[in-house]
Design an enzyme around this catalytic site. Structure first.
Site, mmCIF file in Angstrom:
data_model
loop_
_atom_site.group_PDB
_atom_site.id
_atom_site.type_symbol
_atom_site.label_atom_id
_atom_site.label_comp_id
_atom_site.label_asym_id
_atom_site.label_seq_id
_atom_site.Cartn_x
_atom_site.Cartn_y
_atom_site.Cartn_z
ATOM 1 N N CYS A 335 0.831 -1.202 0.000
ATOM 2 C CA CYS A 335 0.000 0.000 0.000
ATOM 3 C C CYS A 335 0.872 1.261 0.000
ATOM 4 C CB CYS A 335 -0.976 -0.044 1.169
ATOM 5 S SG CYS A 335 -2.398 1.066 0.953
ATOM 6 N N HIS A 434 -3.704 -5.569 0.906
ATOM 7 C CA HIS A 434 -3.576 -5.956 2.306
ATOM 8 C C HIS A 434 -4.030 -7.410 2.446
ATOM 9 C CE1 HIS A 434 -2.671 -1.966 3.804
ATOM 10 N NE2 HIS A 434 -3.660 -1.473 3.082
#
Length: 494
Positions: A335, A434
């Site tokens: 991310c 994630h």
């Protein structure tokens, strides 16, 4: 729907943060789901570990875990308000799974009545869908300076009138004083619903506590419902309190001799991404001012503010340490960490408040743009499309994860379907996913590559499945609590 009886409720409060409220609620959700259709609920959560529901809503990871333990699908109503700290006393406020605004604490509390309405609406919807709502407080219940604006402890207690169980942590010391003091400081209309104490994280013979338990009961007229042992969990951590306890390298005989360094960014988020690796490798969380050493793998995690953490990374010199490991160690960015690995970040002012371009680490041929205050939140399934030494044996496999990010990244070479980027050596990898290391094929591929490169034998882990972990927790909770009394508290409600 009009004829359905409203759900019964149970409220678990704590004497402080990190006393074990979330874990106890998770265990109760699993146990009580055998008899009732159970929903977890936390009016307001402050955490940088979040989860994306099937309909793309963002909630605290603890409520997602509790819902899974109860065997139901997580929804935004289970955590109607999520506060994600950004620094400078400012938090992003997520309301019913959607970004609402960035607010300081003072500004947030100015709108607390609006949050009370959100709480009531979420509870009403859950009441008609479930038989039982197991609710969780936040922090310490007896924050007397916040009683007029505390929606998660006092607010939830007053709105629902639910029976309350108060949890204290004996590992931190002073558990009897904290339980007694919390009870005495609670407002009378809340204290009257306190029906039991639970002592958590006890190491040793519970018989030693018996004189103290009896005195506490005599002083308060509140029974002690049980003493829970210190218990190593196989479920994700809830919030920032957990990462504070994560230390440097810890040698374990039952894991592989692989050293993975996770950069402890000042604004780190979703560090639960790396907890699956803790079962199979030595994971150490490295501060920006520390020597990174010579790890086998480096991971730059997610962050609540990519630009600010990138600037801190560069100011500390950690960026140079990471770049110097190219070709020597596998390097992953998740991310915000993925965004940092690229050549440049274009910020229109959305991320850091001013319009500017920021030079990245330059390890990936990518450019990221923050163009609007809009967050992508979605569960995804992707095919592995990358070649290279790490993914060569699993190319074409399917993986799953979830995305929570602002900004968009351009890359000439993706990794997972249309996501991520990989360098020409195949050893620098960035992704928005994630939950990446929750995929067994990814964990095995990485460990096979790292152990072969190091010339050591790979010992595949024996994985405890998610449901097995919930069952283990439920067995501990059920064996140590007076469940007969807890069922009685539930069934006595009209």
């Amino acid at each position: 729907m009009e004829n359905k009886k409203k759900a019964k409720k149970l409220l678990v409060l704590g004497t402080a943060s990190d006393v074990g409220k979330s874990i106890m609620v998770t265990g109760l959700c699993k146990i009580l789901s055998r008899k009732y259709k159970v929903a977890p609920f936390k009016a307001q959560n402050m955490s940088l570990n979040s989860w994306i529901t099937k309909d793309g809503k963002e909630i605290g990871i603890a409520q997602a875990i509790q819902a899974k333990a109860a065997g139901v699908e997580p929804t935004a109503d289970m955590n109607p308000v999520l506060l994600k700290p950004k620094g400078d006393r400012t938090s992003q406020v997520i309301v019913l799974g959607e970004p609402y605004a960035d607010k300081t604490a003072g500004n947030y509390y100015d709108s607390i009545e609006e949050m009370h309405d959100v709480l009531r609406g979420a509870l009403e919807r859950l009441e008609y869908e479930y038989d039982l709502i197991v609710m969780e407080g936040a922090g310490g219940a007896a924050e007397i300076n916040l009683y007029d604006r505390d929606i998660v402890n006092i607010g939830t207690a007053r709105i629902t009138g639910a029976p309350i169980i108060l949890v204290g942590d004996i590992e931190s010391g002073g558990v009897f004083a904290s339980l007694y003091g919390t009870k005495e400081l609670l407002p009378d209309d809340v204290s009257k619903n306190l029906k039991g104490f639970v002592i958590n994280k006890f190491r040793g013979d519970p018989a030693i506590l018996e004189p103290g338990l009896k005195q506490l009961e005599d002083l308060t007229d509140v029974p002690v419902l049980g003493v829970l042992p210190y218990y190593k969990l196989n479920i994700p951590s809830e919030d920032s309190m957990a990462i504070r306890k994560k230390k440097g390298r810890v040698e374990k005989e039952d894991i592989n001799d692989i050293d993975i360094a996770v950069i402890r960014l000042p604004r780190i988020s979703n560090f639960t991404d790396f907890e699956p690796l803790e079962r199979i490798a030595n994971i150490r969380y490295v501060e920006l001012d520390e020597n990174l050493g010579n790890p086998d793998c480096v991971i730059i995690p997610g962050t609540k503010n990519t630009v600010s953490d990138l600037l801190d990374l560069q100011e500390s010199g950690m960026d140079i340490q990471i770049r110097n490991l190219k070709g020597k160690a596998a390097i992953f960015g998740i991310c915000g960490g993925y965004q940092m690995l690229g050549k440049v970040i274009h910020d229109s002012g959305v991320e850091n408040g001013v319009e500017a371009d920021y030079e990245g680490l330059g390890l990936l041929d990518t450019e990221t743009t923050f163009g609007e205050y809009k967050k992508k939140t979605v569960q995804v399934q992707k095919d592995i499309v990358a070649d290279g030494p790490i993914f060569k044996n699993i190319k074409g496999d399917r993986i799953c994860g979830y995305e929570i990010h602002m900004g968009a990244t351009k890359t000439p070479r993706t990794v997972f379907g249309d996501d991520g980027s990989i360098d020409e050596t195949g050893t620098v990898v960035g992704t928005y996913l994630h939950g990446l290391f929750e995929n067994e094929n990814i964990r095995h591929a990485l460990m096979i590559y790292l152990t072969e490169k190091k010339g050591i034998e790979y010992h595949p882990e024996t994985v405890t499945t998610e449901d097995e972990a919930y069952e283990e927790l439920a067995e501990v909770v059920e064996s140590c609590l007076d469940m007969k009394k807890i069922y009685q508290l539930i069934e006595e409600q009209e």
